[in-house]
Structure formats: structure tokens, C-alpha cells
Design a protein around this motif. Structure first.
Motif, short mmCIF file in Angstrom:
data_model
loop_
_atom_site.label_atom_id
_atom_site.label_comp_id
_atom_site.label_asym_id
_atom_site.label_seq_id
_atom_site.Cartn_x
_atom_site.Cartn_y
_atom_site.Cartn_z
N TYR A 413 -83.68 -25.98 37.14
CA TYR A 413 -85.07 -26.40 37.35
C TYR A 413 -85.90 -26.02 36.13
N LEU A 414 -86.71 -26.94 35.65
CA LEU A 414 -87.45 -26.73 34.41
C LEU A 414 -88.93 -26.41 34.63
N GLY A 415 -89.32 -26.20 35.88
CA GLY A 415 -90.72 -25.90 36.16
C GLY A 415 -91.03 -24.41 36.09
N VAL A 416 -92.13 -24.03 36.72
CA VAL A 416 -92.60 -22.64 36.69
C VAL A 416 -92.85 -22.16 38.12
N LEU A 417 -93.04 -20.87 38.26
CA LEU A 417 -93.18 -20.27 39.58
C LEU A 417 -94.37 -20.83 40.34
N VAL A 498 -87.19 -19.65 36.98
CA VAL A 498 -88.65 -19.55 37.07
C VAL A 498 -89.10 -18.09 37.15
N PHE A 499 -88.31 -17.24 37.82
CA PHE A 499 -88.67 -15.82 37.87
C PHE A 499 -88.62 -15.21 36.47
N HIS A 502 -91.67 -16.12 34.51
CA HIS A 502 -92.81 -15.36 35.03
C HIS A 502 -92.76 -13.91 34.54
N LYS A 503 -91.58 -13.34 34.59
CA LYS A 503 -91.40 -11.96 34.13
C LYS A 503 -91.73 -11.82 32.65
N GLU A 504 -91.28 -12.78 31.86
CA GLU A 504 -91.55 -12.76 30.42
C GLU A 504 -93.05 -12.79 30.16
N ASP A 505 -93.77 -13.62 30.93
CA ASP A 505 -95.21 -13.73 30.75
C ASP A 505 -95.93 -12.42 31.09
N LEU A 506 -95.39 -11.68 32.08
CA LEU A 506 -96.06 -10.46 32.54
C LEU A 506 -95.73 -9.23 31.71
N LEU A 507 -94.61 -9.26 30.98
CA LEU A 507 -94.14 -8.06 30.28
C LEU A 507 -95.23 -7.36 29.46
N PRO A 508 -96.00 -8.07 28.63
CA PRO A 508 -96.99 -7.34 27.82
C PRO A 508 -98.12 -6.73 28.65
N LYS A 509 -98.29 -7.21 29.90
CA LYS A 509 -99.44 -6.79 30.70
C LYS A 509 -99.10 -5.72 31.73
N MET A 510 -97.82 -5.41 31.91
CA MET A 510 -97.42 -4.50 32.99
C MET A 510 -97.96 -3.10 32.76
N ASP A 511 -98.65 -2.57 33.77
CA ASP A 511 -99.12 -1.19 33.71
C ASP A 511 -98.04 -0.22 34.17
#
Length: 887
Positions: A413-417, A498-499, A502-511
Motif C-alpha cells: 500500500y502506497l498511502g499514509v496512515l 504506513v506505520f 508515520h514513525k519516521e515523521d514523528l522521530l524528530p518530535k518525540m519527547d
């Protein structure tokens, strides 16, 4: 004592029922006004204060049953009320079960929510001592409630009822049934006929005019028309009607009966004058049943495997024994426990807890909530799953990627979460700022766009699979019970892609980041510390955490050589040494272990991982190492792998599954099947395979496929489209490109899998990909590597083990005593000590010890590294990397 609660739009009724005897009256009965349009905290307080008032007079509360209007996730206790005119919509997404337990301080008492129509059905069935086989229950009021019973059991899925299990959302008269059989319809119909507004159904009933009579006649007539086909199909014997509108039964009953008189089975219509009493009783009956079922579920294992969990504390092995729990030491702290996590978030007002699919979110919520309550923090928990699209919508989205019920293959699947979430619902998920703390949690929680502390919860992919097998975790938005093959297919082709994005996008922001695999004792790190640990790892030799699986052909080499494996397992077929989409990396801080997925390294800085190869492969780690153990086991299936264009077009993979077999160890009789016999007849071969499959009879496979003697340190080359199989008594180090499930089994020795079921055979796929010109002497000349020395040095030499021109990776072997130095030349190196005991590998200031048969990685960011064999004996180290010409 049992508490039964009926939550209505304007009031809540709370009763105490001592036991379920027919004439038993409520021990207590109170009514409280409730404003269903207020904020969530006020609504929770209205219900909670009533419960507190009851509890103050009672001891030994067994269970609390709550009838609550839908939409609602009754299994979880989460409100999904939306689009029903504003009532209770402020509670959308809130875990009301947890909120009420917190508010009333009844932490150990089960709070069980149920649909009010279901409660009415259970209570009316009990109170009226009904015996009919098939009964339909209706509640007529602000909405159109319905329930179906067969032999005393409420049915949610049955071939003779609506697919949704309810009537309210069925089409009727150009709209939905809920619009036709509710208070809203009466008020609108009266205005249509009279041109005047009126406030209630009761007022219409008291008018006693031609218009008012027409309104009720039309209601009964419409209801009869709607119900007739459903009652006929369901073979209904009794129709039980309750609710406020039912009090005017004399006005609409004649028209209703007239419409139903032609039913093949005469329906006995029963009006329940005190629906509220039935609902209260039914709420406790259902709560009793559900709490017992839930108790049984909590007793069930959350994972189905013989393999142990990663321990909380590091295990150091100073001897030469293979370590199944390798870790990477960092300077930062790894903290343990939900209590420390509660301390960390205690001062926050809004927290977002996102994470990978497969996390046991309800367990996580419950454990963390316990420690927040101990700190006198009353948290409102918002479940992001309430914003998912329906399971039917999700099934429709992913249908093109699942290839029907194919047991193995789909298309990536080529979409996003966010494709799986309803954007309007996400907009409606608002934190109630009057609460102490609002937490939105679940996979995709950050899609709510709340401005708060971001926590990410990771879980290893092997653990996800163990949980799926045990039934404790499900696919995203899936309500059906699927065969495990379909569960894994959805994971591999739909969810993990898709996960990961999503994980890649959040990595820089994770507290904060959390390792949730030990569901009772989490470990976690601060986000900045975690990213610093990834940086450190990218300067160092490292090892992924391996995991092990049994298989029908599996052997006993790993059992005999790896002492920490469970010796009770039937066999071990695979060790996933480094299959980056499924392996983890483990950090050790202050002796505590935290595991995250290997791909975090690539998400953090793929160029430091892959060097020259990053431009081509991006975040896709290109090479895998795994073991195939057939010692005292069986032959692998005779198989081939897809050609590059085939895997891309049919399965969505960017490159194909090109393999080699490096023989780490073997018995004298070990063999490898590779390539066709010179006289191969493709049609004869295909017919033989099909006949074998149909008749369940073995064939003489060597009539068609060549067989070669295997010796230690041989390298057999298996580019895509090459027929092959490992024979028994081999310990194969499979060095391959990363795709790993695209095996077209063409012949499998007519044997079932470990589950006793037939294994999938893919003759058609195989024949579309196999090369029949790979046969005879060509196999000996091209497909068995001919090692050659390309560099000599005083204490050893470097051997090239040439791979096929279609392999994008090279394989070298260093044979030496003492210490050698290797330059990476801008490539990531994947290595293994294939002969020897212990090697100390150092890069700059960093060093690690690796044992025989352990896989380790040198990131391309490391320009050169040293390997020192801690023995006087000769060591062999295999090194694989991407060829420069393929970058």
C-alpha cells in the motif's frame, strides 16, 4: 450488589439491584438531571456523583452496568457519539469507563457499558419470562433502538438481520429509519400536516384531533411497512416494544397490526410499560456476563510463542556463547516502569501517546492510569481509534492490495496512515481543558493535532506477531477474526509501510520513546537521549537483536549451539539475524534495556547507515542475513523468487529477492538443490508438479532439478528466477537482498505445515518467473561461487566470493589470525564470524565483542574498523556490502 444505570438525554437513573430474581425491586433508585450538551467533565460528574451517592450507602459493589446511547464502543467503554444532534458529543473519543472509575474511585469494580436497546432486550426478556425462539426488541424515543434475540442470546451478526446488527441506520422513505421512528419524525410530521410547531409527542397524543390521529396512523403504518420484510426474514415470533413513544400504543397499534397481519408467522406484540426498569435490570445482566468474559480474557496469554521476552536488565556473556539478547551501551538513562512515566507527565495538561500498531493500548492505558490516580491526577483518556473510518471503509481502501484471500501475497500500500482516519472525526476530538490532564492515545494519536508532549510507544515486530497469534492484538480497524496468514499479509503489505512512514515523521518530535513489549514493566528514554543514542550507534559496530522461529523443515543446529534458546521448541528453522524490516536494536543504559525497530537508524540518517547506497535504497536497508537450519530436519521447498519487474508490478517491492546460500556448517551428506537438469522439459515438469499436488504423491525431484554436495564455506548463488532448495543437514547463512516473503514454492515434498494444514504452493507464480535455461553445466560454472584471493597480508588474506551479475551485493571473506583492518569505502558492511570464537571489533573509540555465528553491522559512516580474533586460531569473517556499480 449490582448498580444499573440508564443514561438519557435529560436525566440519569441509577439503581441498586441485589440479585436477579423476577420480583426483586431496586434496593435504591435515584434520578439525576443531566445536561447532555455540557462539556465532558460536567457530564462525567453528573453520572459520577450519582454513583457516589449510591456507593456511599452500599458496600460490596460487584459490577456497574451502564446503558448509554450510541454510537459507542461498548467493548472498550469509549464514547463515539457524534452526529446525533449534539447530545453527549462533548464526550466523543473519551474512555468513559476509565473516567467514571477514576471519578468514583472504584478502581477494581468493572464498569460495563451497553447499548440501551440491548439492555432493554435483556431486561424485558428476563422480566416478561419470554420463551420464544426469535424475538425483536424496539425502543421508541429520541432514537430508534433495536435488538435481536435467538434462543435468549442477543445477535449482532446473523444472516437474517441487518449487516450492522441494528435497524436505525437502514434506508427507509429516502432517509434512515432513525429519522422515521423517533421523536424528530413526530414533530416534523405534525408540522407538515398542520403547519404548526409542537414541543413533544405527548402533546400531539393529547390533542385528539384528526391531524394528531393521522400522525399516529402514519407512524404505525410506516413502522409496519418497514418491519414487515425484516420480521418475515427473521421469522420473528414476538415483537417487544418499549420507550416513551410506546406509551401511546393505542394510537398507532391498529395501523401497525394491520400492516403485519400477512406475516407467515403470526407475531405476538408485547408493549413494555416500564422500559426503564427493564433497561436497568438488563444493564446489570449484561454487565455480569461481560465482566466474566473479560476476566477470562485477562487470564489468556497475551503472546503465543515459546520464545522469551527481552529482559529488563542487560545480559553480558563473556564466554564464546552466542548472545540472543545483544545490546548497545549508551551514556543516557533507560528508565523503567509506569510509575516513572507517570512522574514524567504529571505536570502536563495535554499528552499525545502515539505508537506502532500491535501495542496493547488498553493494558498500557490502564497501567499508566493507575499511577496517575495515585498522584491524584484525574486524567481524561481519548482513544484515537474513535476517529478511524469504519471497518467496511477500511476494507474497501485496502481491497486492491490484498489479492483476495491469497494466503501469502498482496501488493504494498502506497498511502499514509491518515487514509484510515475520518478527517471530520479528527476535527471533533477536542481536549476538555477543565480536566487535570487530557491524553489522546493509540496508533495515529498525533493525527489529532493536539499541542502537547509527544510520547511514542514502540513494540518489536516479532512480538506483534506473537500477539496476533494469541488474539490479543488486531489489524488496524479490523473487527473480523481473520486467519493468521491474512493477519500477517495485512501487516506486511498495508500496515507496516504506513506505520513506518508515520514513525519516521514523528522521530524528530518525540519527547519520550517507550519499549512496550514487557506489558507490565515498560522501559523508556527521553527523546533527545534516544536520538543521541542513534548518533552514537552510527559511529560504532552494532548488532541487531535476532529472533527465532520453528518450521516444518527446521533442524537442531541452533538448539545445540545456542544455549539460551528454549530447548522445548520442536525445532528452529530460522534465525532472523538481520532482516531489517522485522529486527530491533537494543540500547542499554544504566543496565536497563530498551528495544526499538532497526529502521529508526535509517529514519535518523540513512546516509550515515548506507553511504553510497543511500541514494538508491533510501530508508530500505538492502541486505539481510538469516539462518536456515535443516540439521536433522528436512529439505526446504523447491522454489524460486520473482524477477525484478514481476515483484515490482505485482507486489509493489522496489527490488527483488536475490539470494545466496553460505554453508556455515553441514553434515557429510548435506546437499543443495540448484538449477535444472540439462534435459529439463518445462511442460513435463509442470504436469508432474500439478499431479503431485492433486494426488498428494511425491515425485523424484532430481529427475528435474540438480543436486550438489554442500561443504562448509561454499557459496551457492541464487539470483531471482533460479530453482533451488537447501537439503537437510545444512546450516545455511542466507545472504540476500532484503525482501523475504516472496518464495514461490513449487514442490514441498507433499507435507503439511506445523499446524497440520497444507502449505501454500505457487506453481503458477513460479512458472511465470523461473528460468529454464539455468541448467546443466551452466549451474556449476555460474551459480556456485569460485573464491579467489584478491589480497594477501602477513597474517592472512582477503578472499572474494564472486556473486552473480544480478546480485547487487558482494561477498568477501577475510581469513586471518590476530588483527586486521578493513576500510568501508563508503559502504555499509554486514559481517559475521563464520569460523572462530570471539572477535573484538573496534571503530575509533568504540568497540564491541561478537561471537561465532553472530551478525554485526558496520555503518558506512565508519571509514575503517579493526577485527581482532581473541584466539590463536584462524578466523574467517564474511563481509557483504552493496557493489559500487549498483549504487
Amino acid at each position: 450488589m449490582k448498580i444499573g444505570i440508564d443514561v438519557g438525554g435529560s436525566h440519569v437513573t441509577i439503581s441498586v439491584l441485589v440479585n436477579n430474581t423476577l420480583n426483586n425491586q431496586p434496593r435504591q433508585l435515584i434520578r439525576k438531571e443531566i445536561n447532555s450538551n455540557e462539556n465532558a467533565a460536567a457530564i462525567i460528574a453528573s453520572i459520577g456523583n450519582g454513583i457516589k451517592e449510591i456507593v456511599a450507602e452500599e458496600k460490596q459493589i460487584e459490577v456497574v452496568g451502564i446503558a448509554f446511547p450510541g454510537p459507542f464502543n461498548y467493548e472498550k467503554g469509549v464514547s463515539e457519539v457524534l452526529g446525533v444532534g449534539g447530545k453527549f458529543e462533548s464526550t466523543f473519543g473519551i474512555h468513559l469507563q476509565q473516567a467514571l472509575q477514576n471519578f468514583t474511585n472504584q478502581k477494581t469494580v468493572p464498569f460495563v457499558f451497553s447499548n440501551d436497546a440491548d439492555c432493554f432486550a435483556e431486561g424485558a426478556y428476563f422480566r416478561h419470562e419470554l420463551k420464544s425462539k426469535r424475538i425483536v426488541f424496539l425502543t421508541l424515543g429520541t432514537g430508534f433502538g433495536s435488538a435481536f434475540m435467538v434462543d435468549g442470546q442477543i445477535m449482532k451478526q446473523h444472516e437474517d438481520i441487518p449487516s450492522t446488527g441494528v435497524f436505525y441506520n437502514q434506508p427507509f422513505l429516502g432517509t434512515l429509519a432513525d429519522e422515521c421512528f423517533s421523536v424528530r419524525w413526530f414533530l416534523a410530521e405534525y408540522k407538515r400536516l398542520s403547519g404548526e410547531n409542537i414541543k413533544s409527542v405527548k402533546e400531539i397524543a393529547m390533542l385528539n384531533t384528526a391531524i394528531s390521529e393521522a400522525v399516529f396512523f402514519n407512524f404505525g403504518d410506516n413502522m409496519g411497512n418497514f418491519l414487515f420484510p425484516w420480521l418475515e426474514k427473521f421469522q420473528c415470533e414476538e415483537l417487544v416494544i418499549g420507550g416513551n413513544i410506546a406509551k401511546a400504543k393505542a394510537l398507532f397499534m391498529p395501523a401497525l397490526e394491520d400492516r403485519l397481519k400477512e406475516l407467515k408467522i403470526k407475531v405476538n406484540i408485547i408493549f413494555c410499560d416500564d422500559a426503564e426498569r427493564s433497561i436497568l435490570r438488563g444493564a446489570t445482566i449484561i454487565a455480569d456476563k461481560k465482566s466474566k468474559i473479560q476476566m477470562e480474557k485477562t487470564m489468556h496469554a497475551k503472546r503465543k510463542t515459546t520464545q522469551p521476552l527481552l529482559p529488563v536488565k542487560a545480559i553480558v556473556k563473556e564466554n564464546e556463547q552466542y548472545n540472543v539478547f545483544p545490546s548497545f551501551s549508551v551514556n543516557s538513562q533507560v528508565l523503567t516502569g509506569f510509575d516513572t512515566l507517570a512522574n514524567q507527565i504529571a505536570a502536563q495538561k495535554i499528552v499525545v501517546i502515539d505508537g506502532f500498531g500491535g501495542v496493547l493500548w488498553e493494558n498500557f492505558r490502564s497501567k499508566l492510569n493507575t499511577f496517575l490516580v495515585e498522584k491524584n491526577i484525574n486524567a481524561l483518556w481519548y482513544d484515537i481509534d474513535s476517529c478511524l473510518k469504519s471497518s467496511e471503509e477500511i476494507d474497501s481502501i485496502i481491497k486492491p492490495n490484498l489479492n483476495g484471500d491469497d494466503p501469502v501475497f498482496g501488493k504494498k500500500y502506497l498511502g499514509v496512515l491518515s487514509d484510515f482516519f475520518d478527517p471530520e472525526k479528527l476535527k471533533m476530538l477536542h481536549p476538555d481543558t477543565t480536566a487535570d490532564l487530557c491524553i489522546v492515545y493509540g496508533t495515529g494519536a498525533s493525527l489529532a493535532n493536539w499541542n502537547g508532549q509527544l510520547i511514542y510507544v514502540d513494540v518489536p515486530k516479532n512480538e506483534i506477531q506473537y500477539r496476533m497469534r494469541a488474539g490479543s492484538a488486531k489489524n488496524l480497524g479490523c473487527t473480523s477474526i481473520l486467519p493468521y496468514s491474512q493477519i500477517y499479509k495485512r501487516l506486511y503489505f498495508i500496515e507496516w509501510p504506513v506505520f513506518n512512514l508515520h514513525k519516521e515523521d514523528l522521530l524528530p518530535k518525540m519527547d519520550l520513546i517507550i519499549d512496550e513489549q514487557r506489558i507490565d514493566e515498560i522501559t523508556w528514554m527521553h527523546g533527545n537521549d534516544f536520538r543521541a543514542a542513534l548518533d552514537l550507534m552510527l559511529e560504532s559496530p552494532l548488532r541487531a537483536r535476532p529472533w527465532f522461529e520453528a518450521g516444518v523443515w527446521g533442524g537442531h543446529w541452533m538448539k545445540n549451539h545456542i544455549e539460551d534458546l528454549n530447548q522445548e521448541e520442536v525445532n528452529y528453522a530460522w534465525s532472523f539475524e538481520l532482516i531489517s524490516p522485522e529486527n530491533g536494536i537494543v540500547f542499554e543504559g544504566n543496565n536497563h534495556l530498551l528495544e526499538v525497530s532497526f529502521d529508526f537508524l535509517l529514519f535518523h540518517d540513512n546516509k550515515k547507515v548506507l553511504g553510497k547506497a543511500a541514494e538508491r535504497f533510501g530508508n530500505y536497508f538492502p541486505i539481510r542475513f538469516d539462518y536456515l537450519d535443516t540439521f536433522d530436519g528436512g529439505n526446504l521447498s523447491v522454489q524460486c523468487h520473482p524477477r525484478p519487474e514481476y515483484i515490482k508490478e505485482n507486489f509493489g517491492e522496489p527490488f527483488t529477492q536475490d539470494e545466496t546460500y553460505y554453508i556455515l556448517d553441514c553434515e557429510e551428506d548435506a546437499e543443495v538443490y540448484l538449477g535444472f537438469q540439462e534435459d529439463i522439459d518445462p511442460d513435463e515438469f509442470k504436469n508432474a508438479l500439478i499431479e503431485s499436488q492433486e494426488k498428494a504423491e511425491e515425485i523424484d525431484i532430481v529427475k528435474y532439478v540438480q543436486k550438489f554436495t554442500a561443504q562448509k564455506h561454499d557459496l551457492f548463488l541464487i539470483p531471482n528466477g533460479t530453482i533451488h532448495a537447501s537439503g537437510k543437514n545444512n546450516m545455511v547463512l542466507e545472504i540476500s537482498s532484503t525482501p523475504y516473503i516472496f518464495t514461490f514454492k513449487m514442490y514441498d515434498w507433499v507435507r503439511p505445515g506445523l499446524d497440520g494444514k497444507p502449505r501454500p504452493i505457487n506453481i503458477e507464480h513460479g512458472f511465470k518467473n523461473v528460468y529454464f535455461d539455468r541448467k546443466g553445466e551452466r549451474i556449476t560454472n555460474e551459480f556456485i561461487s569460485k573464491p579467489k584471493a584478491i589480497k594477501e597480508f602477513p597474517n592472512g588474506r582477503k578472499m572474494s566470493l564472486p556473486t552473480h551479475e544480478e546480485h547487487f551485493y558482494a561477498v568477501d571473506r577475510y581469513e586471518f589470525t590476530g588483527e586486521i583492518e578493513i576500510e568501508t569505502l563508503g559502504q555499509c558492511h554486514i559481517c559475521m564470524l563464520v569460523e572462530g570464537e570471539i572477535a573484538e571489533v573496534s571503530a575509533g573509540q568504540h568497540n564491541q565483542k561478537f561471537k561465532y555465528a553472530e551478525t554485526f553491522v558496520i555503518p558506512a559512516n565508519v571509514t575503517k574498523y579493526k577485527i581482532k580474533h581473541l584466539s590463536d586460531k584462524k578466523a574467517f569473517v564474511v563481509v557483504s556490502y552493496v557493489k559500487d556499480s549498483w549504487c
